[in-house]
Design a protein around this motif. Sequence first.
Motif, PDB file in Angstrom:
ATOM      1  N   LEU A  67       0.721  -1.163  -0.031  1.00  0.00           N
ATOM      2  CA  LEU A  67      -0.052   0.047  -0.014  1.00  0.00           C
ATOM      3  C   LEU A  67       1.010   1.279   0.088  1.00  0.00           C
ATOM      4  O   LEU A  67       0.591   2.196  -0.648  1.00  0.00           O
ATOM      5  CB  LEU A  67      -0.916   0.136   1.044  1.00  0.00           C
ATOM      6  N   THR A  68       1.965   1.387   0.775  1.00  0.00           N
ATOM      7  CA  THR A  68       2.622   2.477   0.824  1.00  0.00           C
ATOM      8  C   THR A  68       3.661   2.759  -0.304  1.00  0.00           C
ATOM      9  O   THR A  68       3.630   3.712  -0.655  1.00  0.00           O
ATOM     10  CB  THR A  68       3.731   2.592   1.925  1.00  0.00           C
ATOM     11  N   LEU A  69       4.025   1.668  -1.119  1.00  0.00           N
ATOM     12  CA  LEU A  69       4.610   1.986  -2.472  1.00  0.00           C
ATOM     13  C   LEU A  69       3.843   1.957  -3.572  1.00  0.00           C
ATOM     14  O   LEU A  69       3.864   2.608  -4.671  1.00  0.00           O
ATOM     15  CB  LEU A  69       5.653   0.561  -2.614  1.00  0.00           C
ATOM     16  N   GLY A  70       2.410   1.203  -3.504  1.00  0.00           N
ATOM     17  CA  GLY A  70       1.331   1.534  -4.448  1.00  0.00           C
ATOM     18  C   GLY A  70       1.732   0.708  -5.586  1.00  0.00           C
ATOM     19  O   GLY A  70       1.957   0.945  -6.875  1.00  0.00           O
ATOM     20  N   VAL A  71       2.383  -0.706  -5.450  1.00  0.00           N
ATOM     21  CA  VAL A  71       2.599  -1.596  -6.297  1.00  0.00           C
ATOM     22  C   VAL A  71       2.294  -3.040  -6.096  1.00  0.00           C
ATOM     23  O   VAL A  71       2.139  -3.503  -4.739  1.00  0.00           O
ATOM     24  CB  VAL A  71       4.104  -1.444  -6.394  1.00  0.00           C
ATOM     25  N   VAL A  72       1.713  -3.703  -7.132  1.00  0.00           N
ATOM     26  CA  VAL A  72       1.658  -5.177  -7.219  1.00  0.00           C
ATOM     27  C   VAL A  72       2.736  -5.835  -7.870  1.00  0.00           C
ATOM     28  O   VAL A  72       2.930  -5.288  -9.152  1.00  0.00           O
ATOM     29  CB  VAL A  72       0.178  -5.283  -7.627  1.00  0.00           C
ATOM     30  N   LEU A  73       3.287  -6.846  -7.565  1.00  0.00           N
ATOM     31  CA  LEU A  73       4.012  -7.648  -8.088  1.00  0.00           C
ATOM     32  C   LEU A  73       3.622  -8.673  -9.067  1.00  0.00           C
ATOM     33  O   LEU A  73       3.370  -9.813  -8.549  1.00  0.00           O
ATOM     34  CB  LEU A  73       5.373  -8.391  -7.084  1.00  0.00           C
ATOM     35  N   CYS A  74       3.171  -8.301 -10.218  1.00  0.00           N
ATOM     36  CA  CYS A  74       2.527  -9.019 -11.269  1.00  0.00           C
ATOM     37  C   CYS A  74       3.737  -9.674 -11.902  1.00  0.00           C
ATOM     38  O   CYS A  74       4.832  -9.596 -11.481  1.00  0.00           O
ATOM     39  CB  CYS A  74       1.698  -8.085 -12.208  1.00  0.00           C
ATOM     40  N   VAL A  75       3.366 -10.655 -12.631  1.00  0.00           N
ATOM     41  CA  VAL A  75       4.300 -11.740 -13.354  1.00  0.00           C
ATOM     42  C   VAL A  75       4.282 -11.843 -14.985  1.00  0.00           C
ATOM     43  O   VAL A  75       3.196 -11.268 -15.422  1.00  0.00           O
ATOM     44  CB  VAL A  75       4.441 -13.119 -12.720  1.00  0.00           C
ATOM     45  N   GLN A  76       5.243 -12.124 -15.548  1.00  0.00           N
ATOM     46  CA  GLN A  76       5.184 -12.183 -16.856  1.00  0.00           C
ATOM     47  C   GLN A  76       6.120 -13.119 -17.508  1.00  0.00           C
ATOM     48  O   GLN A  76       7.363 -13.448 -16.900  1.00  0.00           O
ATOM     49  CB  GLN A  76       5.758 -10.846 -17.486  1.00  0.00           C
ATOM     50  N   ARG A  77       5.808 -13.992 -18.435  1.00  0.00           N
ATOM     51  CA  ARG A  77       6.347 -14.953 -18.944  1.00  0.00           C
ATOM     52  C   ARG A  77       7.706 -14.693 -19.807  1.00  0.00           C
ATOM     53  O   ARG A  77       7.733 -13.428 -20.544  1.00  0.00           O
ATOM     54  CB  ARG A  77       5.586 -15.964 -20.026  1.00  0.00           C
ATOM     55  N   ALA A  78       8.818 -15.297 -19.273  1.00  0.00           N
ATOM     56  CA  ALA A  78       9.915 -15.248 -20.249  1.00  0.00           C
ATOM     57  C   ALA A  78      10.582 -16.615 -20.585  1.00  0.00           C
ATOM     58  O   ALA A  78      11.077 -17.237 -19.907  1.00  0.00           O
ATOM     59  CB  ALA A  78      11.146 -14.459 -19.350  1.00  0.00           C
ATOM     60  N   GLY A  79      10.069 -17.193 -21.743  1.00  0.00           N
ATOM     61  CA  GLY A  79      10.336 -18.537 -22.086  1.00  0.00           C
ATOM     62  C   GLY A  79       9.432 -19.491 -21.134  1.00  0.00           C
ATOM     63  O   GLY A  79       8.287 -19.452 -20.818  1.00  0.00           O
TER      64      GLY A  79
END
Length: 109
Positions: A67-79
């Motif tokens: 909440l304090t950073l305002g970020v969600v650690l989403c993921v992305q495919r890399a191979g």
Amino acid sequence: MCLYFAAGEGLCGVAADALRGPQIIVEGTALVARAPSEPERWLFDRADAPEPFTESFSMPGGQAGSLTLGVVLCVQRAGDRLLTSPLCLTGDVLDDAYNRLPAEARAIR
């Protein structure tokens, strides 16, 4: 970089591309293009709020957020691997990020 808009609300989030960047560094910790467990552990370790669930949160899909950073650690495919693709949220989306973000913002890209 991906921009996400909520219907009728405008810009609600910006995600860094795990393969192209840009890199996001917070308190000396790189958040982009990492194995998800590494920045997740850092995120939960830095959550020093006295009450549980007041700083860090988890989205229904399992993505960790701050909440304090305002970020969600989403993921992305890399191979055949998944790398972090942090989603930076606007302040007005933080109170209900799961329901206010478009589904593609939370999906594995």
